[in-house]
Design an enzyme around this catalytic site. Structure first.
Site, PDB file in Angstrom:
ATOM      1  N   HIS A   1       0.770  -1.062   0.082  1.00 49.13           N
ATOM      2  CA  HIS A   1      -0.049  -0.119   0.075  1.00 49.13           C
ATOM      3  C   HIS A   1       1.022   1.237   0.066  1.00 49.13           C
ATOM      4  CE1 HIS A   1      -3.689   2.233   0.829  1.00 49.13           C
ATOM      5  NE2 HIS A   1      -2.745   3.123   1.479  1.00 49.13           N
ATOM      6  N   CYS A   2       0.813   2.098  -1.071  1.00 52.44           N
ATOM      7  CA  CYS A   2       1.705   3.214  -1.311  1.00 52.44           C
ATOM      8  C   CYS A   2       1.038   4.462  -0.613  1.00 52.44           C
ATOM      9  CB  CYS A   2       2.012   3.405  -2.585  1.00 52.44           C
ATOM     10  SG  CYS A   2       3.143   4.810  -2.923  1.00 52.44           S
ATOM     11  N   PRO A   3       1.500   5.036   0.595  1.00 50.81           N
ATOM     12  CA  PRO A   3       0.912   6.335   1.120  1.00 50.81           C
ATOM     13  C   PRO A   3       0.929   7.452   0.185  1.00 50.81           C
ATOM     14  CG  PRO A   3       3.104   6.034   1.930  1.00 50.81           C
ATOM     15  CD  PRO A   3       2.749   4.594   1.255  1.00 50.81           C
TER      16      PRO A   3
END
Length: 397
Positions: A181-183
Site C-alpha cells: 500500500h503506497c501512502p
C-alpha cells in the site's frame, strides 16, 4: 434515500475505499496524499518551466550573443520536454491511484462444507463418528508450475486468497498480486495498477534528473555573466533550489525505481521480498528477465472483478457478513440447509492441521481435489503460472 430501495455497490462497499464520479473512480482512504504528491511533482516543474520562459523572454529582448547562447540551454526544446514529462508523470500518478488495483470480491458466508466433501457412505460415517463441530483449515495448498504454494483463508473476506494475494489492512480488501500500500498515491499497488505505478516512479526519476541537469547547465552557462560566485548564487537562486530539491528527491524515487526494476526482473512483489519468501526456495513465478518484463508491460490488464456501479438488493447490501474465526463452529449453517431440504445430516468434527495431517487417508482419497478452496466466479484465470487443482467458484450472493 429510502432504505428499501436498491443501491449501488460502491455505496455499500465494506472496504475503506473512497469513490468519486458515481463509483467510476476508486481511491484508498488516504486519497488526500495524492494531492501532496501531485504538488511535490508539479511545484518544482512549474518553477523550472517559469525560469525557462523567463530566460527565453530575456533572450528575445536582449540580442547579445551571450544571451542567445544561453537560450540554447534553456530554450523552447527544454521547456517542451519538461512539460511533456511532467504531464505524463501526473497522468501515471492518477492512473495508479484512481483504479481498482485488483480487489477480490468478499463473501458474505464462509465456503460450504457440504461442497467440500463427497457424500459417500464411507466418508460420511467417518465424519459423523467424531463430534459436532466443523472447522475450516487455515491454509490450503496449490501447485503452481510444479511447485507447492500455500494460500491462506481470509477471516474478513471469507475466502481462500488466490496465490500472491493478500489483505490490505488500510483499504480492508484482499488484492490480487498484492505488492504494497503506497501512502504517496493513496492506493494499494496490485495486479491492475502495478504497471502504472512503475511508470510513475520511473518518470518521476527521469524528471528529477532532467531538471537537475539543466539547472546545472544554466549555472555553468551564466558563470561568466555575474563575475563572482556570490553574485551567481543570488542571481540564479532558483536553479540552486531546484538542484538541491531534485538531488534529494532522486535518491527516493530513483531508489524505488531501481528496487522495483529488480523486483520485475525476478518477478517478485514487495510483500514477498520483505518476507524473504524466495530466499530458501525457488520462485515459481519467475520466467526470466525478458518474459517478466513482457508479461508486465505487453500483456492485457485483467478486467476488474467488481462492478461498483451495479445495483445490489438492499437485503444483501445491508446484511452483516458472517465472519467466523478460522476454527469456529459453522455446523449450524449446514444443518439449516439440510433441515430445509427435509434431510438433516449431522456432520462431525474435523480439526485438521494446515497441511491436512489430521485427515485420514480414506478421507483424502474420497475428497480428491474437492477441497475448501473457493475463488470468486468473476476472477480471470491466473496469468502467472499454471495452477492445478479444482477451484470451484463462489455462489452468487
Amino acid at each position: 434515500m429510502d432504505a428499501t430501495q436498491p443501491r449501488r455497490l460502491y455505496q455499500v462497499w465494506k472496504g475503506s475505499n473512497r469513490f468519486f464520479c458515481g463509483g467510476k473512480l476508486i481511491f484508498g482512504p488516504d486519497v488526500a496524499s495524492l494531492l501532496i504528491s501531485a504538488l511535490l511533482i508539479a511545484g518544482p516543474s512549474v518553477a523550472f518551466c517559469s525560469q525557462v520562459i523567463s530566460k527565453i523572454s530575456t533572450s528575445g529582448k536582449n540580442g547579445s550573443w551571450r544571451d542567445r547562447d544561453q537560450a540554447h540551454i534553456l530554450g523552447f526544446p527544454a521547456l517542451i520536454v519538461a512539460i511533456a514529462i511532467t504531464v505524463l508523470d501526473l497522468i501515471f500518478l492518477f492512473l495508479t491511484s484512481s483504479r481498482d488495483p485488483g480487489i477480490i470480491p468478499r463473501n458474505t458466508q464462509p465456503p460450504d462444507l457440504e461442497e467440500a466433501f463427497d457424500r459417500t457412505a464411507q466418508s460420511m460415517e467417518w465424519v459423523n463418528g467424531i463430534t459436532h463441530h466443523v472447522q475450516l483449515p487455515r491454509t490450503k495448498e496449490l501447485t503452481v508450475n510444479g511447485f507447492s504454494v500455500k494460500v491462506k483463508f481470509c477471516d474478513t473476506c471469507l475466502l481462500y486468497r488466490p496465490p500472491r494475494a493478500s489483505h490490505c489492512s488500510i483499504c480492508n480488501n484482499c488484492v490480487q498480486r498484492f505488492d504494497h500500500h503506497c501512502p504517496w498515491v493513496g492506493q494499494c499497488i496490485g495486479l491492475r495498477n502495478y504497471r502504472f505505478f512503475y511508470l510513475f516512479i520511473s518518470s518521476s526519476t527521469f524528471l528529477c534528473i532532467y531538471v537537475f541537469t539543466f539547472s546545472w547547465l544554466n549555472i555553468i552557462g551564466r558563470k561568466g555573466h555575474y563575475g563572482s560566485i556570490w553574485k551567481l548564487m543570488w542571481g540564479e537562486i532558483l536553479s540552486l533550489f531546484l538542484i538541491t530539491y531534485t538531488f534529494i528527491a532522486v535518491w527516493f524515487v530513483g531508489g524505488l525505481t531501481i528496487f522495483h526494476t529488480y523486483l520485475i526482473c525476478t518477478n517478485q512483489t514487495t510483500y514477498e521480498n520483505f518476507r524473504y519468501r524466495y530466499e530458501t526456495k525457488v520462485n515459481p513465478y519467475d520466467k526470466g528477465i525478458f518474459r517478466n518484463f513482457k508479461s508486465l508491460f505487453f500483456s492485457r490488464i485483467p478486467p476488474s472483478m467488481n462492478n461498483f456501479r451495479s445495483w445490489v438488493p438492499t437485503e444483501s447490501a445491508e446484511a452483516v457478513p458472517l465472519t467466523p474465526k478460522v476454527g469456529t463452529d459453522i455446523t449450524s449453517h449446514i444443518e439449516k440447509i439440510d433441515m430445509e431440504m427435509g434431510n438433516k445430516v449431522s456432520i462431525g468434527s474435523i480439526t485438521p492441521d494446515p497441511d491436512f495431517g489430521g485427515f485420514s487417508d480414506d478421507l483424502k482419497k474420497n475428497r480428491h481435489d474437492r477441497d475448501l478452496l473457493q475463488f470468486p466466479t468473476l476472477q480471470e484465470p491466473f496469468t502467472e503460472g499454471v495452477v492445478t487443482g479444482r477451484a470451484p467458484g463462489l455462489k452468487k450472493q
